[in-house]
Every structure is written in C-alpha cells, then in structure tokens.
Design a protein around this motif. Structure first.
Motif, mmCIF file in Angstrom:
data_model
loop_
_atom_site.group_PDB
_atom_site.id
_atom_site.type_symbol
_atom_site.label_atom_id
_atom_site.label_comp_id
_atom_site.label_asym_id
_atom_site.label_seq_id
_atom_site.Cartn_x
_atom_site.Cartn_y
_atom_site.Cartn_z
ATOM 1 N N VAL A 28 3.408 19.832 1.057
ATOM 2 C CA VAL A 28 2.802 19.842 2.400
ATOM 3 C C VAL A 28 3.677 19.131 3.424
ATOM 4 C CG1 VAL A 28 0.849 19.071 3.803
ATOM 5 C CG2 VAL A 28 0.450 20.073 1.540
ATOM 6 N N PHE A 29 3.961 17.846 3.193
ATOM 7 C CA PHE A 29 4.714 17.083 4.191
ATOM 8 C C PHE A 29 6.179 17.505 4.302
ATOM 9 C CE2 PHE A 29 1.046 14.251 3.676
ATOM 10 C CZ PHE A 29 0.727 14.057 5.007
ATOM 11 N N PRO A 30 6.848 17.868 3.202
ATOM 12 C CA PRO A 30 8.196 18.439 3.367
ATOM 13 C C PRO A 30 8.193 19.739 4.165
ATOM 14 C CG PRO A 30 7.929 17.656 1.132
ATOM 15 C CD PRO A 30 6.576 17.550 1.788
ATOM 16 N N GLY A 72 0.809 -1.208 0.000
ATOM 17 C CA GLY A 72 0.000 0.000 0.000
ATOM 18 C C GLY A 72 0.844 1.259 0.000
ATOM 19 N N THR A 73 0.149 2.408 0.006
ATOM 20 C CA THR A 73 0.807 3.713 -0.055
ATOM 21 C C THR A 73 0.643 4.431 1.284
ATOM 22 O OG1 THR A 73 0.221 3.849 -2.396
ATOM 23 C CG2 THR A 73 0.946 5.881 -1.334
ATOM 24 N N ILE A 74 1.727 5.004 1.769
ATOM 25 C CA ILE A 74 1.683 5.743 3.033
ATOM 26 C C ILE A 74 0.926 7.057 2.824
ATOM 27 C CG2 ILE A 74 3.052 6.894 4.823
ATOM 28 C CD1 ILE A 74 5.294 4.891 4.244
ATOM 29 N N THR A 75 -0.159 7.252 3.612
ATOM 30 C CA THR A 75 -0.946 8.491 3.500
ATOM 31 C C THR A 75 -0.675 9.441 4.660
ATOM 32 O OG1 THR A 75 -2.811 7.420 4.613
ATOM 33 C CG2 THR A 75 -2.800 7.389 2.211
ATOM 34 N N ASN A 76 -0.150 8.898 5.757
ATOM 35 C CA ASN A 76 0.261 9.738 6.888
ATOM 36 C C ASN A 76 1.607 9.224 7.347
ATOM 37 O OD1 ASN A 76 0.344 11.543 9.000
ATOM 38 N ND2 ASN A 76 -1.725 11.108 9.694
ATOM 39 N N PRO A 77 2.669 10.017 7.173
ATOM 40 C CA PRO A 77 4.020 9.506 7.405
ATOM 41 C C PRO A 77 4.268 9.092 8.844
ATOM 42 C CG PRO A 77 4.053 11.870 7.070
ATOM 43 C CD PRO A 77 2.676 11.421 6.775
ATOM 44 N N SER A 78 5.371 8.382 9.035
ATOM 45 C CA SER A 78 5.669 7.733 10.308
ATOM 46 C C SER A 78 5.923 8.746 11.424
ATOM 47 C CB SER A 78 6.895 6.839 10.156
ATOM 48 O OG SER A 78 8.016 7.609 9.794
ATOM 49 N N SER A 79 5.516 8.341 12.631
ATOM 50 C CA SER A 79 5.851 9.087 13.845
ATOM 51 C C SER A 79 6.445 8.090 14.825
ATOM 52 C CB SER A 79 4.617 9.759 14.431
ATOM 53 O OG SER A 79 3.629 8.799 14.744
ATOM 54 N N ALA A 80 7.606 8.430 15.394
ATOM 55 C CA ALA A 80 8.333 7.501 16.252
ATOM 56 C C ALA A 80 7.870 7.625 17.693
ATOM 57 C CB ALA A 80 9.826 7.763 16.155
ATOM 58 N N ARG A 81 7.740 6.489 18.360
ATOM 59 C CA ARG A 81 7.539 6.440 19.790
ATOM 60 C C ARG A 81 8.733 5.722 20.397
ATOM 61 N NH1 ARG A 81 3.065 7.477 17.314
ATOM 62 N NH2 ARG A 81 1.277 8.398 18.369
ATOM 63 N N LEU A 111 8.061 8.028 4.266
ATOM 64 C CA LEU A 111 7.446 9.324 3.998
ATOM 65 C C LEU A 111 6.121 9.164 3.263
ATOM 66 C CD1 LEU A 111 10.664 11.144 2.749
ATOM 67 C CD2 LEU A 111 9.699 11.182 5.060
ATOM 68 N N TYR A 112 5.377 10.240 3.231
ATOM 69 C CA TYR A 112 4.116 10.234 2.488
ATOM 70 C C TYR A 112 4.378 9.866 1.026
ATOM 71 C CZ TYR A 112 0.095 11.914 -0.130
ATOM 72 O OH TYR A 112 -0.969 12.005 -1.006
ATOM 73 N N GLY A 113 3.511 9.009 0.458
ATOM 74 C CA GLY A 113 3.600 8.647 -0.942
ATOM 75 C C GLY A 113 4.465 7.436 -1.236
ATOM 76 N N LYS A 114 5.224 6.956 -0.239
ATOM 77 C CA LYS A 114 6.051 5.769 -0.464
ATOM 78 C C LYS A 114 5.165 4.519 -0.531
ATOM 79 C CE LYS A 114 10.136 7.782 -0.246
ATOM 80 N NZ LYS A 114 11.061 7.831 -1.401
ATOM 81 N N ILE A 115 5.402 3.698 -1.517
ATOM 82 C CA ILE A 115 4.696 2.416 -1.628
ATOM 83 C C ILE A 115 5.539 1.373 -0.908
ATOM 84 C CG2 ILE A 115 3.769 0.664 -3.188
ATOM 85 C CD1 ILE A 115 3.552 2.864 -5.317
ATOM 86 N N GLN A 136 4.721 4.376 13.979
ATOM 87 C CA GLN A 136 3.332 4.298 13.520
ATOM 88 C C GLN A 136 3.152 5.088 12.237
ATOM 89 O OE1 GLN A 136 0.414 5.378 16.498
ATOM 90 N NE2 GLN A 136 0.134 3.239 17.067
ATOM 91 N N LEU A 137 2.319 4.558 11.337
ATOM 92 C CA LEU A 137 1.977 5.256 10.107
ATOM 93 C C LEU A 137 0.613 4.780 9.627
ATOM 94 C CD1 LEU A 137 2.492 3.006 7.612
ATOM 95 C CD2 LEU A 137 4.855 3.524 8.173
ATOM 96 N N VAL A 138 0.014 5.539 8.717
ATOM 97 C CA VAL A 138 -1.268 5.149 8.115
ATOM 98 C C VAL A 138 -1.008 4.712 6.684
ATOM 99 C CG1 VAL A 138 -3.581 5.921 7.460
ATOM 100 C CG2 VAL A 138 -2.555 6.740 9.588
#
Length: 617
Positions: free
Chosen positions: A211-213, A97-106, A150-154, A111-113
C-alpha cells in the motif's frame, strides 16, 4: 423488506446522536440493548400473540439502544494504559512505537502518526498504547531522514507529550475533537531530528510492502513527470494526498465552490470501474474473474487513498453496483447508500461527526433525490434547446451540480462559513475537466511503467491542461464577490431542508395529503426561532468575552441594550493577523456586523495590530 438498510440505519443513527449529546454509561446501554433484544426475540417467536406494531416497536428500541451502546464503546472506553493518561507537557519523555502513517514534510517540520508501545521518564517506565501525532522540528531540513520514516518502522524519540489543543475561542476549529475522531490520543513535539532513532521494523505486511510503497511510487512519478503545483494537485485528485497543496490554493477552491474536487470519492471509483471493466472485456476474461478482480481493485483503492469515509462509501456502492450486475439483482440507490453508511458506522460510530462523511453522504443522497427532479425541469425549455447536444449536456452537469450543492449547503456553511456564488457556473467546466485530468494523470502513471519517453509526452499535455484548470479555479476564486460569508444554525438548516422538500414535492399527488403536516412543522420552526430570539432579547445580560489571541489582548463587551465594543485588537505580524484570522470571524459568528466603539488600552503592537482588519471588515 423495502429498503431494509435504510430502516436499520435511521434508528441506529438516532441512538448514536442520543449517546453523543446525552451520554449514558456503557454498562447501562449494554443492559438495555440486551433486554430489548430478548424482548424482540420473544415477541417475534410468539408473534401470533402480539400485534405487528409491538414486534416492530421492540425491534426499533433494540436498534436504537444498540446505537447508544456502540457509541458508548467507541467514545467512553479507553485503556488504563492509554498514553493520554500520562501527559505532562513540562517533562521530557522517551517513547518507542511503530509508525502507522508515514511522515509528511512541511516547511521546517515533519509529521507522522505513531502507535506507542513504551513510555519512559526519569521516574517512570511502563508499557502504554494509543496513537499520537508527532511533530519533529527539522531546522536542518534533512530530507533524506524524512524518507526513512516509513510505515512499519519502529522508532525511539525524545520529546514533550501534550494534550491536543481545544478550540481557543467561541466557534473556533476544535483540533482536539478532530484528532479524537481520528483516534489520536495526544500530540508530541520533538525538538530535533537528532532526538529520533530507527530501531526496527514491524507493522502489517500488506501496508508495508504494497500500500504505502504504491502511494509513494505514484507521488514520485507525478513529481518526476508533472511536478510543481500541477503535480501536487494531481496527487490530491488521484490518491487524496493534499498535504502539498498550499492554503492559498485551498481558499481559491473553497471560494470557487469546487473544494469537492480534492476529495477522492465517487468519480474516481466510477473511473476505475470504467477502465477495468473495459480492459477485462477487451481481454475477454470470464464474467466471474472480472467481477472479483474489480472488487479486489476497489478494496485496494480504499487503502491506497487513506481510508477516508468518502472513498469507503464510494467503493461499497461501487461493489454493490457490480454485484447487482453480476448476480442480476435489482439495485436501489437509497438502499445502497444506507448500507454503506451502516458498514462505516458499525465499524466506528464517530464517523457520523466527520465532515468528510457528512458531505459525502449528503451530496450523494441529494443527487439521488433532487437530480431527477431538477433534470425534469427541462420540459419547460424550447424543444430545439432541449435536443441540442451542447445545451443538453450542460443541463446534465448543471442539474447534478445544483442537486449536490442544495444537499450539502448547510454543511458547507458550517465548515467553511461561506457560500460560493460562482460555484454553479464554475462546476459546469470543472467537473468534466477534472474527469479528463484524472484520465490523463492515470494514463501517465500506467504508461510510465512501459515507456518513460511516451509518458513524458502525455505528461506535457497533462501539465498544460492542469495549468489551465487551476487558472480557471484561481480566477473564479479570486473574483471580488466569488463567495459570501454565511453560517446557518441548526434551525436555519431544518428550515432550509423542509422548504426544499416542500418545493420539490408540492406537485406530487401523494404529497398533497401530507402537505398540511409539513406546513405545520415549518410554522413551528418559524415560531420557535422567533420565540427564541425574543427570549434572548428579554434575558440579555452584560457579556464580556476575553479572546485568546496569544500575546496581547482582545476583549469583546456586549451590553444588555445591544451595543458592542471591543477593547484592544491583538497583534499583527507579516505572517499572521489576529484581527483577520480570529477577531473578525468571531464577531461574524456572533452576528455582530457593527461595533459602537474600539478602545485601545495603550499603543503597543500586540494591542492594536488587528484594528486595521477589523475596520476594513
């Protein structure tokens, strides 16, 4: 045509509520909407043969049924290929799938969407659709890998697909419902970063390249020039990124009554309008260019901050305010507020049940309604106090804070289960102070484009100012009685708002004609509440509730005679206390503040761990 947006919004919301709590099939609501629409057109076309009331009534029913139909579409229709139909938590799956919300580290996870396109197991392979929340266990803590997601990466991944967890106990936070409001169909757990491979790039060019950059650049600059807890706070203040603010800090904000500071909303949009209107005026740009440029910047800010309901509301109201000035039209706050709500709900009716939507609109409505009334009370002050610059400005801040607090109180108690006792006083300092920090943070970002050295000088001021700001909040939030635990029911909330309406309109000449009706309404609420309580007492039965506490047990027994006992109290560890986090909140939600007995079945830590917290409470 007085406030047409409000007249459309109210029946539309009624339709949403009817469908949400009493669901109808979408085909029935569509047919009903279509029939009433034809009747409305017919009645309007031949309105000389029909009374005005009948024309209005058919139009009202059309709007209500359209609200029912739109809600049914948003909640009932899911594709046969939706990924939620193929969940089996015991089988490992491969997803592409394609990342629509880029990763956030805990701490040890990422986590990503992911917008899923392909689903594969040992036995099945097919095309699917729908967004999922992916949690990757990053035990090796490979930070460079997280930065590639990142956003848009498959990506291709191997993991375990599961249903989002429902509320485990009565009154608990329903994570599944929360994710459903965000249009997320399932959760996926990936055991290691080695189970993920980046295989391509896709997505919307505007989001991927701009947007994301931009959001990443802002976060990076704040880390470089400010850093620490101060930098994390400014990320939340400027772009709404609260992922790096720890739970202790959030608790302090809640107890101090200033959690609204972390929500990007009206103050941010107002600040943008002030900055760019002043800049474009200084550059002597034509009025038309200034207007369209400001509207474009505000629309971009929606995407930059994550498209939350509070930002969309603030931007729509900001654009309508600018449009009223540009086209020299009358600007009405209530109509503008209703129009922004209509736009959001027409896009997605589920936003009505989002906490951000409710708090944002309740706050702005109460500001528009209560603020002038509270402000006018200064007529009872001494003239010297009334004209003093300091007391005058303090009263302005107090009136706005108190107005917003009154309007949002039932929602705050519902979501946070507490009321801040120091919030009114804390906000007198925090609200103007947060505006200064917003200006300082934005200044650091703008100057860093030209001169990193000058930006670092401003950053030093920003760091110390933010330290002082956070110290005030931590001090206020950690006072012994900074907040009290309260949860208002629906009846309590109706009583609260009705009493407010009576209080603030009791001196109005127009209102005196209707005061009897509202008095009867209040009396009915009181009678209903007491009758309901009596019925509960007379129909009370033995109730046994088995609480889900993970490993171990906790059982609440309520007797018909009113006694309450607890059998076992769950486990406790250095990082998590079931007594404090689950059992005590559950008992308070049940309005139980006294236990007749605690029975421990046997002395193992997973059965008596929570006792200490329960006894303290």
């Amino acid at each position: 045509m007085n406030r047409p947006s409000a007249k459309l919004l109210l029946p539309f919301i009624l339709g949403i509520l009817l469908e949400w709590y009493f669901p109808l099939p979408y085909w029935f609501s569509f047919t009903s909407t279509f029939i009433f629409l034809l009747l409305s057109i017919f009645a309007f076309r031949f309105k000389t043969f029909f009374s005005e009331a009948l024309v209005s009534f058919t139009l009202l029913l059309t709007i209500i049924f359209f609200g029912i139909f739109k809600t049914a579409l948003d909640t009932q229709l899911t594709s046969q290929n939706n990924v939620s139909h193929f969940i089996n938590p015991n089988v490992e799956v491969q997803l592409i799938g394609t990342i629509t919300n880029p990763s956030s580290a805990r701490k040890k996870t990422i986590q990503l969407v992911l917008d899923v396109d392909s689903f594969k197991t040992k036995f099945v392979q097919r095309k699917v659709e729908g967004e999922i929340l992916v949690t990757i266990f990053n035990k090796e803590q490979k930070q460079n890998f997280e930065e590639q997601l990142l956003y848009g990466k498959i990506i291709s991944l191997k993991g375990f697909l599961e249903q989002p967890p429902f509320a485990r106990n009565p009154g608990d936070f329903d994570y599944s419902k929360y994710l459903k409001l965000k249009d997320i169909s399932a959760v996926c757990f990936v055991p290691s970063v080695d189970s993920i491979a980046i295989i391509g790039e896709s997505g919307n060019w505007f989001f991927r390249e701009i947007v994301f950059p931009s959001r990443k650049w802002i976060s990076h600059q704040l880390d470089v020039f400010v850093g620490g807890d101060e930098g994390n706070f400014l990320k939340g203040l400027i772009v709404g990124d609260r992922s790096e603010i720890d739970n202790e800090a959030k608790t302090a904000f809640i107890n101090a009554g200033v959690m609204h500071i972390l929500a990007v909303s009206g103050s941010n949009v107002l600040f943008l309008i002030l900055i760019f209107s002043s800049l474009f005026a200084a550059l002597r740009l034509p009025k038309s260019i200034s207007y369209f440029a400001q509207c474009g910047i505000l629309l971009f800010y929606i995407f930059l901050t994550g498209e939350s309901a509070s930002v969309i509301r603030a931007v729509i109201m900001g654009i309508m305010f600018l449009s009223a000035q540009y086209f020299e039209l009358y600007h009405d706050n209530y109509n503008t507020l209703a129009f922004s709500a209509l736009v959001i709900l027409l896009y997605d009716t589920r936003q009505l049940f989002d906490s951000g939507f409710q708090l944002s609109f309740a706050a702005v409505f109460s500001l528009a309604y209560f603020y002038p009334k509270i402000l006018s009370l200064n007529q009872f002050f001494n003239e010297k106090i009334r004209k003093n610059v300091i007391t005058k400005n303090l009263w302005l801040v107090f009136a706005s804070t108190f107005a917003a607090t009154l309007g949002t109180l039932p929602f705050i108690t519902s979501y946070f289960e507490r009321i801040s006792l120091v919030g009114i006083i804390t906000n007198l300092f925090v609200i103007p102070f947060s505006g200064i920090l917003l200006a300082l943070g934005a200044t650091v970002l703008f100057i860093s484009l030209v001169s990193p050295f000058i930006a670092s000088v401003y950053a030093a001021t920003t760091i110390y100012s933010t330290k002082l700001f956070l110290a005030i909040i931590y001090f206020s939030g950690h006072l012994r009685h900074s907040s009290i635990e309260v949860q208002l029911s629906l009846i309590d909330s109706l009583l609260f708002y009705s009493a407010l309406f009576l209080l603030f309109n009791s001196f109005s000449k127009q209102f005196k004609r209707r005061i009897i009706i509202f008095g009867i309404f209040l009396l009915n609420l009181f009678l209903y509440r007491s009758l309901y309580a009596d019925l509960q007492k007379t129909k009370d039965t033995l109730r046994i509730t088995f609480l889900d506490v993970g490993q171990g047990d906790a059982i609440h027994i309520h007797f018909p005679s009113g006694e309450n006992i607890l059998v076992d109290a769950g486990p406790r560890s250095p990082s998590y206390d079931v007594g404090e986090k689950i059992i005590v909140p559950y008992l308070k939600r049940q309005n139980i503040f006294h236990l007749n007995a605690i029975i421990i079945s046997h002395p193992h830590s997973d059965h008596l761990g929570g006792v200490l917290s329960i006894l303290r409470a």
